[in-house]
Design an enzyme around this catalytic site. Structure first.
Site, PDB file in Angstrom:
ATOM      1  N   GLU A 181     -85.338-100.841  20.349  1.00 18.07           N
ATOM      2  CA  GLU A 181     -86.206-100.876  18.888  1.00 18.07           C
ATOM      3  C   GLU A 181     -85.548-101.631  17.810  1.00 18.07           C
ATOM      4  OE1 GLU A 181     -86.451 -96.662  17.705  1.00 18.07           O
ATOM      5  OE2 GLU A 181     -87.440 -97.242  15.683  1.00 18.07           O
ATOM      6  N   ASP A 230     -88.070 -87.418  19.102  1.00 15.99           N
ATOM      7  CA  ASP A 230     -87.701 -86.569  18.096  1.00 15.99           C
ATOM      8  C   ASP A 230     -88.089 -87.173  16.564  1.00 15.99           C
ATOM      9  OD1 ASP A 230     -86.085 -88.789  17.756  1.00 15.99           O
ATOM     10  OD2 ASP A 230     -84.233 -88.148  17.580  1.00 15.99           O
ATOM     11  N   SER A 231     -88.962 -88.001  16.626  1.00 15.65           N
ATOM     12  CA  SER A 231     -89.783 -88.514  15.602  1.00 15.65           C
ATOM     13  C   SER A 231     -90.428 -87.536  15.117  1.00 15.65           C
ATOM     14  CB  SER A 231     -90.602 -89.694  15.841  1.00 15.65           C
ATOM     15  OG  SER A 231     -91.451 -89.546  16.981  1.00 15.65           O
ATOM     16  N   ASP A 255     -86.712 -86.438  24.327  1.00 14.95           N
ATOM     17  CA  ASP A 255     -85.788 -87.148  23.674  1.00 14.95           C
ATOM     18  C   ASP A 255     -84.797 -86.290  23.280  1.00 14.95           C
ATOM     19  OD1 ASP A 255     -84.905 -89.238  22.320  1.00 14.95           O
ATOM     20  OD2 ASP A 255     -86.407 -89.384  20.688  1.00 14.95           O
ATOM     21  N   GLU A 305     -79.847 -92.369  22.910  1.00 14.75           N
ATOM     22  CA  GLU A 305     -79.686 -93.602  21.820  1.00 14.75           C
ATOM     23  C   GLU A 305     -78.350 -93.833  22.155  1.00 14.75           C
ATOM     24  OE1 GLU A 305     -80.999 -92.876  17.966  1.00 14.75           O
ATOM     25  OE2 GLU A 305     -82.895 -92.198  18.440  1.00 14.75           O
ATOM     26  N   LYS A 349     -84.066 -89.128  27.162  1.00 12.56           N
ATOM     27  CA  LYS A 349     -83.844 -90.375  26.397  1.00 12.56           C
ATOM     28  C   LYS A 349     -82.509 -90.322  25.589  1.00 12.56           C
ATOM     29  CE  LYS A 349     -86.206 -92.223  22.873  1.00 12.56           C
ATOM     30  NZ  LYS A 349     -85.244 -92.215  21.712  1.00 12.56           N
TER      31      LYS A 349
HETATM   32  O1  KIV Z   1     -88.699 -90.591  18.549  1.00 12.97           O
HETATM   33  C1  KIV Z   1     -89.125 -91.374  18.833  1.00 12.97           C
HETATM   34  O2  KIV Z   1     -90.562 -91.263  18.543  1.00 12.97           O
HETATM   35  C2  KIV Z   1     -88.600 -92.501  19.336  1.00 12.97           C
HETATM   36  C3  KIV Z   1     -89.586 -93.742  19.471  1.00 12.97           C
HETATM   37  C4  KIV Z   1     -89.600 -94.618  18.195  1.00 12.97           C
HETATM   38  C5  KIV Z   1     -88.999 -94.562  20.548  1.00 12.97           C
HETATM   39  O3  KIV Z   1     -87.485 -92.625  19.822  1.00 12.97           O
END
Ligand code: KIV
Length: 270
Positions: A188, A51-52, A90, A121, A119
């Site tokens: 992280e 989600d970055s 994510d 968190e 993924k």
């Molecule tokens: O969103 C992302 O790119 C991430 C990484 C920093 C692990 O969660």
């Protein structure tokens, strides 16, 4: 000293990743589109559609406003570009607030893309969500330590594992996630000693980002590692090339050549 490792030739599965713990470091990068995913195909074991992308692609200040539709769109693109890596979608903020919501949204990820895992968190407070997903045959990559989706409630981006009390909390989080069925855990923004303690405490691989050198693998955001994201550079980011600089140089040359009518020359003309 860097070594030359052979390219990956077979589709990477969850079993491949599990078997790599203690044997060979796992490589993971983010990707958001087919073009770059194709470049990464056969080079890394895993691709995270993180989600970055909300920051590096959409230009938002944080990851919080990413949506499931956005993640599905980009994951489809990545799956179209890369055949061999294990691809992880994510789950954005707010899409796994209860087991039911998580199952509904993660099922979309499986139905609408060919991602092999999602993924989420969170540590032991979200282990019940991970368990609900894994019991419904959805593979989960955990994510503990600094969790960008919770930056507002955590009061900013904070490095974790600075004292024994916090190391113990992180280790408990990792153990709870392992029990809930994650196949691996992203760790992280934690002190190296904390990442080492977490890695030793669980039998699933840990994938570090800003977590030192003793995790079972590493992940970096592609636009950081190739020097395209220039807003800031965290200490843990190594830039393997200077993408933004090269693009600017190329653009300058293009502009000059168009203005001087050097481009297109006869070579580029029908
Ligand atoms: O969103 C992302 O790119 C991430 C990484 C920093 C692990 O969660």
């Amino acid at each position: 000293m860097s070594i030359h490792t052979p390219k990956i030739e077979k589709k990477v599965t969850l079993t491949t990743i599990s078997r790599m713990k203690g044997v060979e470091p796992i490589t993971m990068v983010t990707a958001y589109d087919a073009l770059f995913a194709k470049l990464f195909d056969g080079e890394v074991e895993m691709i995270l559609v993180g989600d970055s992308l909300n920051m590096s692609f959409l230009g938002e200040e944080d990851t919080l406003s990413a949506t499931m539709d956005q993640m599905i769109y980009h994951t489809k693109a990545v799956c179209n570009g890369a055949q061999l890596p294990l691809i992880v979608l994510d789950m954005p903020f707010g899409t796994y607030t209860s087991p039911e919501t998580a199952i509904k949204n993660a099922s979309r990820a499986y139905q609408e893309t060919s991602a092999q895992a999602v993924k989420i968190e969170g540590g032991k407070e979200r282990a019940h969500i991970v368990e609900a997903l894994t019991k419904n045959s959805i593979a989960v990559l955990g994510h503990i330590g600094l969790m960008p989706q919770f930056l507002r409630s955590d009061g900013g981006y904070k490095i974790r594992g600075k004292d024994q009390i916090d190391i113990d909390v992180l280790v408990e989080d990792a153990i709870a996630l392992e029990k809930a069925g994650v196949f691996a855990i992203v760790v992280e923004g934690v002190k190296a000693e904390a990442a080492e303690a977490i890695t030793k405490a669980v039998s699933v691989p840990t994938i570090g980002i800003g977590a030192g050198n003793s995790t079972d693998g590493q992940v970096l955001v592609w636009s950081d590692m190739f020097g395209f994201f220039e807003a800031f550079k965290p200490k843990f980011v190594k830039q393997y090339c200077h993408g933004a600089k090269e693009i600017r140089e190329g653009l300058e040359q293009y502009r000059n050549e168009v203005k001087s009518r050097e481009f297109p020359s006869s070579e580029y003309t029908y």
